[in-house]
Enzyme design. Structure first.
Site, short mmCIF file in Angstrom:
data_model
loop_
_atom_site.label_atom_id
_atom_site.label_comp_id
_atom_site.label_asym_id
_atom_site.label_seq_id
_atom_site.Cartn_x
_atom_site.Cartn_y
_atom_site.Cartn_z
N HIS A 39 0.77 -1.30 0.06
CA HIS A 39 0.14 -0.04 0.10
C HIS A 39 0.91 1.48 0.04
O HIS A 39 2.30 1.28 0.37
CB HIS A 39 -0.77 0.17 1.34
N GLU A 121 2.16 -0.76 4.61
CA GLU A 121 2.05 0.44 4.01
C GLU A 121 3.32 1.17 3.81
O GLU A 121 4.29 1.22 4.75
CB GLU A 121 1.19 1.32 5.08
N HIS A 157 -2.28 -2.92 -3.46
CA HIS A 157 -3.63 -2.38 -3.02
C HIS A 157 -4.59 -2.53 -4.47
O HIS A 157 -5.57 -2.94 -4.68
CB HIS A 157 -3.86 -1.39 -2.22
N ASP A 167 -3.44 2.74 -4.89
CA ASP A 167 -2.18 2.74 -4.13
C ASP A 167 -1.50 1.50 -4.41
O ASP A 167 -2.29 0.43 -4.52
CB ASP A 167 -2.21 2.99 -2.65
ZN LIG Z 1 -4.05 0.65 0.53
#
Ligand SMILES: [Zn+2]
Length: 188
Positions: A39, A121, A157, A167
């Site tokens: 992400h 992330e 993602h 993303d």
């Molecule tokens: Zn995401």
């Protein structure tokens, strides 16, 4: 010498700053972890270095602080890991538990990606190049996770929620990441 990155017996990375998120639960019994989901996130969008991500994942985002925050402050979300712009690693959820990062998602015909994935992330934005330190830490983390869990796929993602999520964005250089993964696989 930097310490060797490792995942302990409870699913925590030894080199990560640990921040507990309540936004997680148990994976369905017997579910193998076979997918890494990448992400990109920044809070406020496009701004780096603040405490917004940590606050979002720990349900402490102040809706009054930014107009965008008002739209997401009620969300109950998390990811297992976040890699900041300087490569620093944060962990919010044990790899053994289910973090809430994917949302409505499907990978290769299989829905509910949160059940069987680990979410990472990268602090960033779709159109802003990710940093060298982030690629380095991501590759290091992915290698360790792939040794530990039966991971067969790595997806963005945007791959598992196309049309809904963009993303980590076109700024994420998949070829560069793939090149960083390969040598260590040979070495190990
Ligand atoms: Zn995401």
């Amino acid at each position: 010498m930097p310490r060797r990155l490792a995942i302990d017996g409870r699913g925590y990375a030894n080199l990560a700053r640990q921040v507990r998120s309540p936004n997680c639960d148990a994976r369905p019994a017997g579910t193998a972890i076979t997918l890494l989901v990448l992400h990109g996130i920044s809070l406020p969008p496009g701004e780096f270095g603040g405490d917004g991500i940590v606050r979002l994942f720990t349900n402490r985002l102040d809706a009054a602080r930014h107009p965008y925050y008002a739209t997401i402050a009620a969300l109950r979300v998390s990811a297992h890991f976040c890699i900041r712009r300087d490569g620093a690693l944060l962990q919010f959820v044990s790899c053994d538990d289910r973090a809430w990062h994917a949302g409505a998602s499907t990978w290769k015909g299989r829905a509910h990606c949160n059940d069987y994935s680990i979410g990472i992330e990268l602090e960033g934005a779709d159109e802003v190049p990710y940093s060298a330190a982030q690629y380095a830490m991501l590759a290091r983390l992915a290698r360790v996770l792939m040794r530990r869990y039966p991971i067969t796929d790595i997806a963005g993602h945007s791959d598992i929620a196309p049309g809904r999520k963009t993303d980590p964005g076109p700024a994420f250089d998949r070829a560069r990441f793939a090149r960083l993964l390969v040598p260590a696989r040979r070495r190990s």
